[in-house]
Design an enzyme around this catalytic site. Sequence first.
Site, PDB file in Angstrom:
ATOM      1  N   LYS A 138       0.844  -1.191   0.000  1.00 61.54           N
ATOM      2  CA  LYS A 138       0.000   0.000   0.000  1.00 61.54           C
ATOM      3  C   LYS A 138       0.883   1.247   0.000  1.00 61.54           C
ATOM      4  CE  LYS A 138       0.545   2.001   3.362  1.00 61.54           C
ATOM      5  NZ  LYS A 138       1.775   2.581   4.013  1.00 61.54           N
ATOM      6  N   TYR A 223      -4.254   3.963   6.232  1.00 54.95           N
ATOM      7  CA  TYR A 223      -4.783   3.171   7.353  1.00 54.95           C
ATOM      8  C   TYR A 223      -6.068   3.798   7.893  1.00 54.95           C
ATOM      9  CZ  TYR A 223      -0.358   0.695   7.362  1.00 54.95           C
ATOM     10  OH  TYR A 223       0.717  -0.065   6.988  1.00 54.95           O
TER      11      TYR A 223
HETATM   12  P1  NAD Z   1      12.393   1.741   2.320  1.00 60.31           P
HETATM   13  O1  NAD Z   1      12.898   3.076   1.892  1.00 60.31           O
HETATM   14  O2  NAD Z   1      12.871   1.217   3.613  1.00 60.31           O
HETATM   15  O3  NAD Z   1      12.738   0.640   1.206  1.00 60.31           O
HETATM   16  C1  NAD Z   1      12.530   0.905  -0.163  1.00 60.31           C
HETATM   17  C2  NAD Z   1      13.285  -0.111  -0.985  1.00 60.31           C
HETATM   18  O4  NAD Z   1      13.154   0.272  -2.357  1.00 60.31           O
HETATM   19  C3  NAD Z   1      14.802  -0.136  -0.684  1.00 60.31           C
HETATM   20  O5  NAD Z   1      15.257  -1.463  -0.778  1.00 60.31           O
HETATM   21  C4  NAD Z   1      15.389   0.718  -1.813  1.00 60.31           C
HETATM   22  O6  NAD Z   1      16.721   0.366  -2.107  1.00 60.31           O
HETATM   23  C5  NAD Z   1      14.455   0.352  -2.952  1.00 60.31           C
HETATM   24  N1  NAD Z   1      14.450   1.352  -4.022  1.00 60.31           N
HETATM   25  C6  NAD Z   1      14.537   1.065  -5.333  1.00 60.31           C
HETATM   26  N2  NAD Z   1      14.519   2.186  -6.057  1.00 60.31           N
HETATM   27  C7  NAD Z   1      14.438   3.207  -5.198  1.00 60.31           C
HETATM   28  C8  NAD Z   1      14.392   4.619  -5.354  1.00 60.31           C
HETATM   29  N3  NAD Z   1      14.414   5.212  -6.568  1.00 60.31           N
HETATM   30  N4  NAD Z   1      14.328   5.369  -4.244  1.00 60.31           N
HETATM   31  C9  NAD Z   1      14.268   4.816  -3.021  1.00 60.31           C
HETATM   32  N5  NAD Z   1      14.292   3.470  -2.795  1.00 60.31           N
HETATM   33  C10 NAD Z   1      14.385   2.685  -3.892  1.00 60.31           C
HETATM   34  O7  NAD Z   1      10.810   1.809   2.256  1.00 60.31           O
HETATM   35  P2  NAD Z   1       9.798   0.836   3.008  1.00 60.31           P
HETATM   36  O8  NAD Z   1       9.432   1.412   4.319  1.00 60.31           O
HETATM   37  O9  NAD Z   1      10.311  -0.544   2.955  1.00 60.31           O
HETATM   38  O10 NAD Z   1       8.476   0.987   2.079  1.00 60.31           O
HETATM   39  C11 NAD Z   1       8.339   0.267   0.857  1.00 60.31           C
HETATM   40  C12 NAD Z   1       6.849   0.146   0.525  1.00 60.31           C
HETATM   41  O11 NAD Z   1       6.222  -0.620   1.547  1.00 60.31           O
HETATM   42  C13 NAD Z   1       6.090   1.467   0.472  1.00 60.31           C
HETATM   43  O12 NAD Z   1       5.153   1.443  -0.561  1.00 60.31           O
HETATM   44  C14 NAD Z   1       5.396   1.561   1.813  1.00 60.31           C
HETATM   45  O13 NAD Z   1       4.188   2.299   1.769  1.00 60.31           O
HETATM   46  C15 NAD Z   1       5.148   0.102   2.105  1.00 60.31           C
HETATM   47  N6  NAD Z   1       5.104  -0.196   3.563  1.00 60.31           N
HETATM   48  C16 NAD Z   1       4.062  -0.872   4.041  1.00 60.31           C
HETATM   49  C17 NAD Z   1       3.982  -1.161   5.393  1.00 60.31           C
HETATM   50  C18 NAD Z   1       2.836  -1.946   5.933  1.00 60.31           C
HETATM   51  O14 NAD Z   1       2.704  -2.055   7.152  1.00 60.31           O
HETATM   52  N7  NAD Z   1       2.004  -2.549   5.091  1.00 60.31           N
HETATM   53  C19 NAD Z   1       4.988  -0.720   6.243  1.00 60.31           C
HETATM   54  C20 NAD Z   1       6.073  -0.047   5.715  1.00 60.31           C
HETATM   55  C21 NAD Z   1       6.110   0.230   4.355  1.00 60.31           C
END
Ligand code: NAD
Length: 378
Positions: A138, A223
């Site tokens: 999401k 959420y």
């Molecule tokens: P994060 O920044 O920790 O991780 C992002 C990942 O994408 C990294 O591995 C990064 O290297 C990669 N990536 C590839 N291209 C990129 C770019 N151009 N810029 C930045 N990162 C890039 O983010 P996250 O917290 O893991 O979030 C990822 C997704 O998961 C989002 O869509 C977020 O909304 C979702 N999320 C959902 C929940 C949940 O509880 N359902 C919780 C956290 C995040």
Amino acid sequence: MDLGRRDFLLSAAIGSIVPVALTPHALAQGMPAPKPGERKLGYAIVGLGTYGLGVIIPQFVNCTHSRLVAVVTGDAAKGRKVAAEHGLSDKAVYSYATFDSIRDNPDVDIVYVCLPNSMHAEYTIRAAKAGKHVMCEKPMAISVAECESMIAACKAAKRKLMIGYRCHFEAFNLEAMRLARAGAAGKIRYVRSEHGFVQRDPSKWRLKRALAGGGSLMDMGVYSLQAARYMTGEEPIAVTARESTDRSDPRFHEVEDMIEWTLEFPSGAIAGCQSMYSANQNHILLMGDTGRIELEPATRYDGNHMWTGRDGRERELTPPPGPRATQFAGQLDHLAECILTGREPIVSGEEGLRDMRIVEAIYRSAREGRTIRLDGRA
Ligand code: NAD
């Protein structure tokens, strides 16, 4: 009236509670198990960030029908390390450039997109074209048009698409939904939901419009919006929104900090929702004409709490243990079970699209300073 669990069960026993139709959630919980000996379906996790690597990958040990079989990352050394830690060979590590060759890996049944929001559509569509089912985080994408193209790509490839709405598998939220549907708080008149956390680092992708698609609404606001919909079980007919952002703050040059919106539902119920990036909050309150159900924190990974009462938090409730070890295992296994049994996920691409239509209306309402109808009426 005391709305404690004991009293709820008592009133159910004496037949004072209206029978509840089998909801999609009930169906998900009671889904027929795949046949014995059926293999576990293989997931490829795309994006080894906080969520993909830190939260999802460790959950496969709790799964019955799902296993980790591949990772997709821009950092080959990190990919090889994660693969080795999970007993996978280097061949199970893909880069964003080699991602499409995942089509030739029969171990991969499902691609789980855990990338920044603006990349969800591209990787979902590429995964579908590679013949894989998709779990997408999401928010589903950053526009209605993107969501529609993701659904179309998965339909064309005859592959399933599910959104990572983990709260539909979370014990406290499921119990609150069950109680609300059973009339434990009477007729639901008002829902409140606020979600936020403090964003400190202006360089994060969540604060870049091109990558996030928006600010707190695209992240924590989803959420609040989801809660208003799954707790009432209704679709909103109108939305009125207002934004408050200090644009001189370097964190908020591109995206909103605080946004609040009111949803009107066909039954007359109202939901007051909010999200922000400058305070920590995580709350859902359902107010019915005979009582209330409250969760705080409401949608965390663990440590959620729930109360019922007439005027306040009179009785704390612990939901009965569900069939799944964790909400994440429930979510991962649900898609695997849907694939094995030919059902549609309870949180399909259409569910993500419904939210995105409302998200666009929230932004439009805040921008134009007026109520936006969602039911097609002028
Ligand atoms: P994060 O920044 O920790 O991780 C992002 C990942 O994408 C990294 O591995 C990064 O290297 C990669 N990536 C590839 N291209 C990129 C770019 N151009 N810029 C930045 N990162 C890039 O983010 P996250 O917290 O893991 O979030 C990822 C997704 O998961 C989002 O869509 C977020 O909304 C979702 N999320 C959902 C929940 C949940 O509880 N359902 C919780 C956290 C995040």
